[in-house]
Design a protein around this motif. Structure first.
Motif, mmCIF file in Angstrom:
data_model
loop_
_atom_site.group_PDB
_atom_site.id
_atom_site.type_symbol
_atom_site.label_atom_id
_atom_site.label_comp_id
_atom_site.label_asym_id
_atom_site.label_seq_id
_atom_site.Cartn_x
_atom_site.Cartn_y
_atom_site.Cartn_z
ATOM 1 N N ALA A 255 8.258 -37.428 -8.073
ATOM 2 C CA ALA A 255 7.281 -38.054 -7.014
ATOM 3 C C ALA A 255 7.185 -39.317 -7.242
ATOM 4 C CB ALA A 255 5.926 -37.416 -6.913
ATOM 5 N N MET A 256 7.823 -39.861 -8.482
ATOM 6 C CA MET A 256 7.574 -41.291 -9.088
ATOM 7 C C MET A 256 8.838 -42.117 -9.014
ATOM 8 S SD MET A 256 4.287 -41.598 -10.068
ATOM 9 C CE MET A 256 3.559 -40.564 -8.917
ATOM 10 N N ASP A 257 9.819 -41.398 -8.176
ATOM 11 C CA ASP A 257 11.182 -41.935 -8.396
ATOM 12 C C ASP A 257 11.272 -43.130 -7.297
ATOM 13 O OD1 ASP A 257 13.830 -42.051 -9.468
ATOM 14 O OD2 ASP A 257 14.412 -41.252 -7.581
ATOM 15 N N GLY A 258 10.328 -43.284 -6.191
ATOM 16 C CA GLY A 258 10.226 -44.772 -5.716
ATOM 17 C C GLY A 258 11.202 -44.651 -4.406
ATOM 18 N N THR B 182 7.747 -51.269 1.100
ATOM 19 C CA THR B 182 8.565 -51.377 0.017
ATOM 20 C C THR B 182 8.319 -50.145 -0.976
ATOM 21 O OG1 THR B 182 9.150 -52.904 -1.993
ATOM 22 C CG2 THR B 182 6.876 -52.883 -1.257
ATOM 23 N N SER B 183 8.754 -50.172 -2.325
ATOM 24 C CA SER B 183 8.370 -48.932 -3.129
ATOM 25 C C SER B 183 9.188 -49.434 -4.374
ATOM 26 C CB SER B 183 9.097 -47.650 -2.720
ATOM 27 O OG SER B 183 10.497 -47.693 -2.669
ATOM 28 N N ILE B 184 9.031 -48.746 -5.509
ATOM 29 C CA ILE B 184 9.539 -48.973 -6.819
ATOM 30 C C ILE B 184 10.109 -47.745 -7.432
ATOM 31 C CG2 ILE B 184 9.256 -49.826 -9.179
ATOM 32 C CD1 ILE B 184 6.959 -51.800 -8.253
ATOM 33 N N PHE C 297 15.418 -50.402 -19.396
ATOM 34 C CA PHE C 297 15.840 -49.976 -18.083
ATOM 35 C C PHE C 297 15.101 -51.122 -17.102
ATOM 36 C CE2 PHE C 297 14.420 -46.476 -20.912
ATOM 37 C CZ PHE C 297 15.450 -45.752 -20.704
ATOM 38 N N PHE C 298 15.382 -51.025 -15.770
ATOM 39 C CA PHE C 298 14.657 -51.897 -14.684
ATOM 40 C C PHE C 298 14.282 -51.342 -13.582
ATOM 41 C CE2 PHE C 298 17.714 -53.680 -11.414
ATOM 42 C CZ PHE C 298 18.759 -52.475 -11.608
ATOM 43 N N PHE C 299 13.757 -51.842 -12.676
ATOM 44 C CA PHE C 299 12.897 -51.585 -11.689
ATOM 45 C C PHE C 299 13.328 -52.361 -10.461
ATOM 46 C CE2 PHE C 299 9.229 -54.100 -12.023
ATOM 47 C CZ PHE C 299 8.915 -54.212 -13.363
ATOM 48 N N HIS C 300 13.320 -51.858 -9.300
ATOM 49 C CA HIS C 300 13.573 -52.521 -8.140
ATOM 50 C C HIS C 300 13.159 -51.705 -6.943
ATOM 51 C CE1 HIS C 300 17.192 -50.202 -7.597
ATOM 52 N NE2 HIS C 300 17.484 -50.170 -8.497
ATOM 53 N N PRO C 301 13.044 -52.301 -5.635
ATOM 54 C CA PRO C 301 12.666 -51.373 -4.299
ATOM 55 C C PRO C 301 13.966 -50.622 -4.163
ATOM 56 C CG PRO C 301 12.455 -53.871 -4.153
ATOM 57 C CD PRO C 301 13.006 -53.664 -5.408
#
Ligand code: C2O
Ligand code: CU
Length: 460
Positions: free
Chosen positions: A90-93, A78-80, A120-124
């Motif tokens: 490098a932080m864009d997931g 996974t990743s975020i 904002f929101f975050f997800h894999p």
């Protein structure tokens, strides 16, 4: 921090919150399966969450250092992706593109200072249909000191549907019939994990609703009944207020709505989706308690501070959103390199394409050509042309763009990171190319993304 009511009975421990300002302790996001009971279901459902409440909301101040450790306790990598936040590349997931996939048992630390305030929101970013369908997402609120005291109440409303049976088991998340058309819809509709939650507000209160659509499929058309609601921010970015009525909120889009709560005790303001035959209530805000003083400041946010594209002389690049077919070049490349569809986060089914290419993000070693090559610091106009009979919420990573207009409808000028393109529409956006990198550009109806409607812009 906006108030939020959590309705799901989670087995996890205490809610997550950010450490006090100035502290360096990072937030821990432990991606794992955690059973929870969804509204009206007799048994639990195998949700995937990051721990704590659902929906999970984090907040940080604009410009302040933010640190989150993702720990992977799922069975697959996974990743975020921090959707809408202008993070360093490098932080864009995006696995294989911006970072190595975070394997089961491993962790990865995300560090950035969010430059813009907003919701904002975050997800894999791999197997996203399954992950989002199971609830693996969170909200990131970036606070702006300039907004302090502007509202009496600040509520987060997270829209998400579930494909869940009466006993709590999940139904298949994707179907060919859905993926090749408007998407596969969930039958249980929730807001903050509940069916049409009710909130309370004092008479005359200045209310801010942060509506976040984390559903991978549904496009509600918003309406506020019982008060004069205005959209004051799109995808977290302040805009000149415009009426809520008729505003379509595609997957991944956010709308912030401001209004004055009616004075009569018991009065009801209802946020609803008027897309279908019958209006569907999403949330109610009921007048209760002691009246608020007459604050006469306008209900709007301080102006967004984003890189302003220079339209004069900006190259215009066309992106045609089309149905798809297998790409022989991609197939040859896969044979040659031994890459599998799985490693590319791609499904075998190809239903969609951009500029006649059905390409996912691939590994850096064997990168296919980008959809466009851009120079960092230069302004570009992207003209999207929808040649399909379905609408597509198109998202660009790492950039906030200006929606310039459409050949088909009047759009209020606004900033966004995701914009709905209607069938047969030509819609123009503009932005200043940011940090060098390969920035994903895709439809946020996740089944469209996973069956071809994805590519990237290379900024150098
Ligand atoms: Cu929220 Cu690449 O997406
Ligand atoms: Cu789409």
């Amino acid at each position: 921090m906006p108030s939020r009511r959590s309705f799901l009975a989670m087995t996890a421990a205490a809610p997550l919150a950010l450490p006090a300002r100035g502290a360096t302790r990072p937030v821990r996001l432990v991606a794992a399966e955690r059973p929870a009971t969804l509204p009206g279901r007799s048994g639990t459902s195998p949700l995937w969450t990051y721990g704590g409440d659902w929906p999970l909301a984090l907040s940080v101040r604009r410009g302040e250092a933010f640190e989150a450790v993702l720990e992977n306790r799922l069975a697959d990598h996974t990743s975020i992706h921090w959707h809408g936040v202008r993070v360093p590349f490098a932080m864009d997931g995006v696995p294989h593109v911006t970072q190595k996939p975070v394997e089961p048992g491993q962790d990865f630390t995300y560090r950035f200072s969010p430059p813009d305030p907003g919701t904002f929101f975050f997800h894999p970013h791999c197997d996203t249909m399954q992950a989002l369908s199971r609830g693996l997402a969170g909200v990131l609120i970036v606070e702006d000191p300039r907004e302090e005291g502007l509202f009496d109440a600040d509520h987060l409303l997270v829209l998400k549907d579930w494909r869940v049976r009466p006993d709590g088991g999940f139904e298949p998340f994707s179907t060919d019939a859905g993926a090749a058309r408007a998407g596969t819809f969930g039958g249980l509709r929730t807001v903050n994990g509940a069916a049409a939650p009710a909130l309370k507000a004092p008479p005359g209160a200045r209310i801010r609703l942060r509506v976040v659509n984390i559903d991978p499929t549904r496009v509600p058309v918003l309406e506020l009944a019982g008060a004069e609601g205005r959209v004051i921010a799109t995808d977290g970015n302040a805009c000149a207020p415009f009426p809520v009525q008729g505003w379509a909120l595609g997957p991944a889009m956010r709308a912030e709505i401001a209004f004055i709560q009616p004075a009569r005790p018991g009065a009801e303001v209802v946020l609803r989706d008027v897309w279908g035959q019958e209006a569907f209530p999403l949330a109610r805000i009921i007048t209760e308690g002691a009246a608020r003083g007459a604050d006469r400041r306008p209900l709007r946010l301080p102006e967004a501070e984003l890189p302003e594209p220079q339209l004069k002389g900006a190259p215009v690049i066309e992106m045609s959103l089309l149905t798809g077919h297998a790409d022989p070049k991609l197939e040859a490349w896969m044979k040659e390199t031994g890459m599998s569809l799985d490693a590319l986060c791609l499904s075998e089914r190809i239903f969609w394409s951009i500029n006649r290419r059905a390409w996912p993000g691939m590994s850096h070693e064997h990168l296919p050509p980008p959809l466009a090559e851009l120079k960092s610091g230069r302004s570009y106009v992207i003209e999207m042309l929808n040649g399909t009979p379905h609408r597509h919420p198109m998202h660009l990573h790492g950039h906030t763009f200006k929606v310039l207009g459409s050949n088909q409808r009047r759009l209020p000028p606004h900033w966004a990171d995701t914009v709905l393109v209607e069938p047969k529409e030509r819609l123009r956006i503009a932005f200043v190319a940011g940090e060098p990198g390969d920035w994903m550009f895709h439809c946020h109806i996740i089944e469209h993304q996973e069956t071809g409607m994805m590519g990237y812009f290379r900024v150098s």
